[in-house]
Write a protein that holds these residues in place. Structure first.
Motif, mmCIF file in Angstrom:
data_model
loop_
_atom_site.group_PDB
_atom_site.id
_atom_site.type_symbol
_atom_site.label_atom_id
_atom_site.label_comp_id
_atom_site.label_asym_id
_atom_site.label_seq_id
_atom_site.Cartn_x
_atom_site.Cartn_y
_atom_site.Cartn_z
ATOM 1 N N UNK A 1 41.914 39.674 38.395
ATOM 2 C CA UNK A 1 41.462 40.556 39.474
ATOM 3 C C UNK A 1 40.033 41.009 39.164
ATOM 4 N N UNK A 2 39.392 41.649 40.137
ATOM 5 C CA UNK A 2 38.044 42.175 39.929
ATOM 6 C C UNK A 2 38.030 43.118 38.726
ATOM 7 N N UNK A 3 39.036 43.987 38.669
ATOM 8 C CA UNK A 3 39.126 44.938 37.568
ATOM 9 C C UNK A 3 39.279 44.213 36.232
ATOM 10 N N UNK A 4 40.169 43.220 36.191
ATOM 11 C CA UNK A 4 40.407 42.531 34.921
ATOM 12 C C UNK A 4 39.168 41.781 34.435
ATOM 13 N N UNK A 5 38.433 41.196 35.380
ATOM 14 C CA UNK A 5 37.199 40.489 34.992
ATOM 15 C C UNK A 5 36.187 41.459 34.386
ATOM 16 N N UNK A 6 36.049 42.640 35.019
ATOM 17 C CA UNK A 6 35.106 43.631 34.511
ATOM 18 C C UNK A 6 35.561 44.170 33.155
#
Ligand SMILES: [Zn+2]
Length: 236
Positions: free
Chosen positions: A27-32
């Protein structure tokens, strides 16, 4: 190698030397999150045994991984989050007034500013063992909950991902996480959210964020909160 020199390695340096593997898209969060960890993630495709259908997976990136090298870091991650919350609570108790004393967004920002100034005065002899932490406070404010109802402090001296917002937005269990954000909740931060924290806030349903100081760093540009126009600067 942050976190190693003082013998209090919370796994940060250890994580830096490893590659996260995942079978699903991040997810966007996990990538960040992975970016802040400064670790690399890779999507693993498990090879099937049938030898004669090579034609349909030419595009796939294959990895041969010795299964003996795998380590499940779920428990480590849980302990790190618990540790961050615990240290954050202690720091807030020492530096900020009680929640009831912060009915407005402004009252939180004033109290947090005082705490930040006091911590600058502490540099030198009174410096804490985790002095490398960047001093940041975060809070949740909601009129329906009567004002500020949760606060947290940054504790990333030993673990790079334990920003104030992470300590605030990762309660011990998922049920509590779902109840954390009201429709009228504002996320208050003394320093603009980075990409990781902004993505987590959006994931939890935060519709508005207010920050005191802008973060010029690369990790605070193009955040999910900025992209959705949900953050603004608070004029104290
Ligand atoms: Zn952050």
């Amino acid at each position: 190698m942050r976190g190693e020199s003082d013998g209090r390695n919370y796994g940060d340096a250890w994580m830096r030397r490893r590659v996260f593997t995942t079978a699903k898209a991040l997810t966007t969060f996990e990538r960040a999150l992975v970016k802040v960890c400064a670790t690399k993630a890779t999507t693993v495709r498990v090879d099937r045994d049938d030898d004669d259908d090579d034609d349909d997976d030419d595009d796939a990136v294959r990895s041969t991984i010795d299964v003996g090298e795998f380590e499940d870091v779920t428990d480590w991650a849980r302990r790190a989050v618990e540790r961050g919350a615990e240290e954050s609570r202690a720091r807030c108790r020492a530096a900020l007034p009680a929640l009831e004393a912060m009915p407005t967004e402004r009252s939180f920002f004033l109290a947090a500013s005082d705490a930040l100034e006091a911590s600058v005065d502490d540099e030198g002899e009174g410096r804490s063992r985790r002095g490398r932490d960047r001093k940041v406070f975060a809070a949740l404010h909601s009129p329906t909950r009567g004002g500020v109802y949760a606060v947290a402090a940054n504790t990333n001296g030993g673990n790079a991902v334990l920003h104030a917002e992470m300590n605030l937005l990762f309660p011990a269990d998922d049920a509590r996480a779902r109840r954390l954000i009201e429709p009228d909740t504002t996320l208050l931060v003394t320093l603009q959210c980075c990409r990781m924290c902004a993505a987590r806030a959006v994931e939890l349903g935060v519709r508005r964020a207010a920050y005191l100081r802008e973060d010029p760093g690369p990790l605070a540009s193009r955040t999910a909160l900025a992209a959705l126009a949900r953050e603004s600067r608070f004029d104290l």
